[in-house]
Design a protein around this motif. Sequence first.
Motif, PDB file in Angstrom:
ATOM      1  N   LEU A 221      17.946 -11.900 -16.853  1.00 21.10           N
ATOM      2  CA  LEU A 221      18.774 -12.870 -16.152  1.00 21.10           C
ATOM      3  C   LEU A 221      20.136 -12.310 -15.745  1.00 21.10           C
ATOM      4  O   LEU A 221      20.585 -12.532 -14.612  1.00 21.10           O
ATOM      5  CB  LEU A 221      18.955 -14.118 -17.022  1.00 21.10           C
ATOM      6  CG  LEU A 221      19.309 -15.406 -16.296  1.00 21.10           C
ATOM      7  CD1 LEU A 221      18.285 -15.718 -15.213  1.00 21.10           C
ATOM      8  CD2 LEU A 221      19.422 -16.567 -17.274  1.00 21.10           C
ATOM      9  N   VAL A 222      20.804 -11.592 -16.647  1.00 20.93           N
ATOM     10  CA  VAL A 222      22.132 -11.067 -16.323  1.00 20.93           C
ATOM     11  C   VAL A 222      22.059 -10.086 -15.158  1.00 20.93           C
ATOM     12  O   VAL A 222      22.826 -10.184 -14.191  1.00 20.93           O
ATOM     13  CB  VAL A 222      22.764 -10.395 -17.563  1.00 20.93           C
ATOM     14  CG1 VAL A 222      24.054  -9.680 -17.169  1.00 20.93           C
ATOM     15  CG2 VAL A 222      23.035 -11.426 -18.648  1.00 20.93           C
ATOM     16  N   ASP A 223      21.119  -9.143 -15.230  1.00 19.57           N
ATOM     17  CA  ASP A 223      20.969  -8.170 -14.146  1.00 19.57           C
ATOM     18  C   ASP A 223      20.662  -8.875 -12.824  1.00 19.57           C
ATOM     19  O   ASP A 223      21.176  -8.484 -11.762  1.00 19.57           O
ATOM     20  CB  ASP A 223      19.844  -7.192 -14.469  1.00 19.57           C
ATOM     21  CG  ASP A 223      20.190  -6.272 -15.618  1.00 19.57           C
ATOM     22  OD1 ASP A 223      20.328  -5.067 -15.393  1.00 19.57           O
ATOM     23  OD2 ASP A 223      20.325  -6.763 -16.750  1.00 19.57           O
ATOM     24  N   ALA A 224      19.831  -9.915 -12.877  1.00 21.81           N
ATOM     25  CA  ALA A 224      19.448 -10.624 -11.662  1.00 21.81           C
ATOM     26  C   ALA A 224      20.646 -11.297 -11.009  1.00 21.81           C
ATOM     27  O   ALA A 224      20.876 -11.151  -9.799  1.00 21.81           O
ATOM     28  CB  ALA A 224      18.365 -11.661 -11.985  1.00 21.81           C
ATOM     29  N   PHE A 225      21.440 -12.017 -11.789  1.00 25.97           N
ATOM     30  CA  PHE A 225      22.579 -12.719 -11.212  1.00 25.97           C
ATOM     31  C   PHE A 225      23.659 -11.749 -10.732  1.00 25.97           C
ATOM     32  O   PHE A 225      24.285 -11.961  -9.683  1.00 25.97           O
ATOM     33  CB  PHE A 225      23.158 -13.715 -12.220  1.00 25.97           C
ATOM     34  CG  PHE A 225      22.481 -15.039 -12.206  1.00 25.97           C
ATOM     35  CD1 PHE A 225      22.767 -15.979 -11.228  1.00 25.97           C
ATOM     36  CD2 PHE A 225      21.519 -15.359 -13.154  1.00 25.97           C
ATOM     37  CE1 PHE A 225      22.123 -17.212 -11.193  1.00 25.97           C
ATOM     38  CE2 PHE A 225      20.872 -16.580 -13.133  1.00 25.97           C
ATOM     39  CZ  PHE A 225      21.181 -17.510 -12.151  1.00 25.97           C
ATOM     40  N   VAL A 226      23.877 -10.678 -11.485  1.00 28.11           N
ATOM     41  CA  VAL A 226      24.855  -9.678 -11.054  1.00 28.11           C
ATOM     42  C   VAL A 226      24.434  -9.057  -9.731  1.00 28.11           C
ATOM     43  O   VAL A 226      25.236  -8.912  -8.797  1.00 28.11           O
ATOM     44  CB  VAL A 226      25.016  -8.586 -12.139  1.00 28.11           C
ATOM     45  CG1 VAL A 226      25.788  -7.394 -11.580  1.00 28.11           C
ATOM     46  CG2 VAL A 226      25.735  -9.148 -13.356  1.00 28.11           C
ATOM     47  N   ALA A 227      23.165  -8.700  -9.621  1.00 28.34           N
ATOM     48  CA  ALA A 227      22.679  -8.069  -8.397  1.00 28.34           C
ATOM     49  C   ALA A 227      22.698  -9.032  -7.212  1.00 28.34           C
ATOM     50  O   ALA A 227      22.973  -8.620  -6.075  1.00 28.34           O
ATOM     51  CB  ALA A 227      21.266  -7.529  -8.610  1.00 28.34           C
ATOM     52  N   VAL A 228      22.417 -10.317  -7.442  1.00 32.39           N
ATOM     53  CA  VAL A 228      22.480 -11.304  -6.363  1.00 32.39           C
ATOM     54  C   VAL A 228      23.901 -11.409  -5.821  1.00 32.39           C
ATOM     55  O   VAL A 228      24.119 -11.443  -4.601  1.00 32.39           O
ATOM     56  CB  VAL A 228      21.992 -12.685  -6.864  1.00 32.39           C
ATOM     57  CG1 VAL A 228      22.406 -13.793  -5.897  1.00 32.39           C
ATOM     58  CG2 VAL A 228      20.487 -12.685  -7.003  1.00 32.39           C
ATOM     59  N   VAL A 229      24.886 -11.430  -6.712  1.00 31.77           N
ATOM     60  CA  VAL A 229      26.285 -11.540  -6.277  1.00 31.77           C
ATOM     61  C   VAL A 229      26.735 -10.274  -5.569  1.00 31.77           C
ATOM     62  O   VAL A 229      27.368 -10.318  -4.505  1.00 31.77           O
ATOM     63  CB  VAL A 229      27.196 -11.838  -7.482  1.00 31.77           C
ATOM     64  CG1 VAL A 229      28.657 -11.813  -7.059  1.00 31.77           C
ATOM     65  CG2 VAL A 229      26.856 -13.192  -8.085  1.00 31.77           C
ATOM     66  N   VAL A 230      26.403  -9.115  -6.125  1.00 33.71           N
ATOM     67  CA  VAL A 230      26.801  -7.845  -5.507  1.00 33.71           C
ATOM     68  C   VAL A 230      26.061  -7.620  -4.194  1.00 33.71           C
ATOM     69  O   VAL A 230      26.626  -7.097  -3.233  1.00 33.71           O
ATOM     70  CB  VAL A 230      26.533  -6.671  -6.476  1.00 33.71           C
ATOM     71  CG1 VAL A 230      26.776  -5.329  -5.786  1.00 33.71           C
ATOM     72  CG2 VAL A 230      27.434  -6.788  -7.698  1.00 33.71           C
ATOM     73  N   GLY A 231      24.793  -8.023  -4.141  1.00 35.10           N
ATOM     74  CA  GLY A 231      24.010  -7.829  -2.924  1.00 35.10           C
ATOM     75  C   GLY A 231      24.409  -8.739  -1.790  1.00 35.10           C
ATOM     76  O   GLY A 231      24.322  -8.372  -0.626  1.00 35.10           O
ATOM     77  N   GLY A 232      24.846  -9.967  -2.109  1.00 37.43           N
ATOM     78  CA  GLY A 232      25.210 -10.914  -1.069  1.00 37.43           C
ATOM     79  C   GLY A 232      24.040 -11.778  -0.652  1.00 37.43           C
ATOM     80  O   GLY A 232      22.963 -11.726  -1.242  1.00 37.43           O
ATOM     81  N   PRO A 233      24.231 -12.590   0.388  1.00 41.57           N
ATOM     82  CA  PRO A 233      23.233 -13.608   0.746  1.00 41.57           C
ATOM     83  C   PRO A 233      21.935 -13.079   1.332  1.00 41.57           C
ATOM     84  O   PRO A 233      20.926 -13.771   1.304  1.00 41.57           O
ATOM     85  CB  PRO A 233      23.973 -14.464   1.788  1.00 41.57           C
ATOM     86  CG  PRO A 233      25.016 -13.556   2.363  1.00 41.57           C
ATOM     87  CD  PRO A 233      25.432 -12.666   1.242  1.00 41.57           C
ATOM     88  N   SER A 234      21.921 -11.875   1.883  1.00 37.81           N
ATOM     89  CA  SER A 234      20.709 -11.356   2.511  1.00 37.81           C
ATOM     90  C   SER A 234      19.805 -10.699   1.467  1.00 37.81           C
ATOM     91  O   SER A 234      20.188  -9.705   0.838  1.00 37.81           O
ATOM     92  CB  SER A 234      21.046 -10.335   3.606  1.00 37.81           C
ATOM     93  OG  SER A 234      19.872  -9.738   4.109  1.00 37.81           O
ATOM     94  N   VAL A 235      18.625 -11.259   1.286  1.00 33.57           N
ATOM     95  CA  VAL A 235      17.684 -10.723   0.300  1.00 33.57           C
ATOM     96  C   VAL A 235      17.241  -9.319   0.684  1.00 33.57           C
ATOM     97  O   VAL A 235      17.229  -8.402  -0.145  1.00 33.57           O
ATOM     98  CB  VAL A 235      16.448 -11.645   0.190  1.00 33.57           C
ATOM     99  CG1 VAL A 235      15.448 -11.068  -0.816  1.00 33.57           C
ATOM    100  CG2 VAL A 235      16.859 -13.047  -0.195  1.00 33.57           C
ATOM    101  N   LEU A 236      16.891  -9.131   1.938  1.00 39.01           N
ATOM    102  CA  LEU A 236      16.277  -7.885   2.383  1.00 39.01           C
ATOM    103  C   LEU A 236      17.273  -6.741   2.473  1.00 39.01           C
ATOM    104  O   LEU A 236      16.893  -5.580   2.360  1.00 39.01           O
ATOM    105  CB  LEU A 236      15.597  -8.098   3.740  1.00 39.01           C
ATOM    106  CG  LEU A 236      14.500  -9.176   3.748  1.00 39.01           C
ATOM    107  CD1 LEU A 236      13.956  -9.348   5.150  1.00 39.01           C
ATOM    108  CD2 LEU A 236      13.385  -8.814   2.786  1.00 39.01           C
ATOM    109  N   VAL A 237      18.548  -7.052   2.704  1.00 38.00           N
ATOM    110  CA  VAL A 237      19.574  -6.008   2.801  1.00 38.00           C
ATOM    111  C   VAL A 237      20.298  -5.831   1.473  1.00 38.00           C
ATOM    112  O   VAL A 237      20.458  -4.724   0.964  1.00 38.00           O
ATOM    113  CB  VAL A 237      20.584  -6.337   3.921  1.00 38.00           C
ATOM    114  CG1 VAL A 237      21.732  -5.318   3.936  1.00 38.00           C
ATOM    115  CG2 VAL A 237      19.894  -6.367   5.270  1.00 38.00           C
TER     116      VAL A 237
END
Length: 296
Positions: A221-237
Amino acid sequence: MNGYELLNVTFQFLESFAFIVLATVGLAVIFGMMGIINLAHGEFILVGAYATTLSAHQGLPLPVAMLVGVVATTIFGIVLERTIIRRLYGRLLDSMVATFGISLVLVQLTRILFGNSIDQVSTPFGAISYGSYSYSLYRVLLAGAAIATLLVLYILFTRTAFGIRARATIQDEETARSMGVDTDRMYMSTFAIGSALAGLTGALYAPARASPTPEFGSEFLVDAFVAVVVGGPSVLVGTPLAGGFLGLIEAFFTFQWTQFIGTVAMLVAAIVMIRLLPDGFSGLVESVRTSWRESE
């Protein structure tokens, strides 16, 4: 750093990249495309891992057991979306509270039904030996599974009629509905895809982690939320860029010191990136694209 050490760091990077991408992608689809913060994402992964492990113990071949895990999680996600989540679209805080409650219920229900742990499925393919090091081949191959998952999502959301309808629904629901798109079905289908991806993560990591426990999903869960925030709104990019960046940081510091130091370094790097790039990597890419177009 000699050749063997460099190879070891490379394998660690591939493992970290795979873990972050696979842990993140299902959450990113649901959050990035539906605006739902699914705090039960770890428990969706738990469902996939338990369904896979229990199916394998019943004598099913591991690939078939993994398929059972994905299907079980998809069905679970659809039922949850039809009964609870569909009432929470546009209500961000309510969705967080509801999914957090669901996660607590699932953890305790798993403990009641199956106890504190179940026997692990053996890890396939054995290990690679090089110099004084060895590494699980299966863990390395998970990087290929992560890349394949991203490619499938890219094709699904950019090269198919379903992807066009899904993106239209997210961008402007009212206009999409007026054009004949069944937006209710689009939301259900998108949530099902996110659930299936979480189930795939659980299925793939059932043989790669320690014996599954009711807290199995919290490891992701922690890795997932951190990566979502760092990655931004675009899933594919954003997801692959965040996975690559955070995976490299974690692999390097883990090799030099310990797994704990690697995790701390990854979190510190994430904090710095959030400060420098509030919209994440995908925001940076979009900014570069805009500047490029304006300069032409």
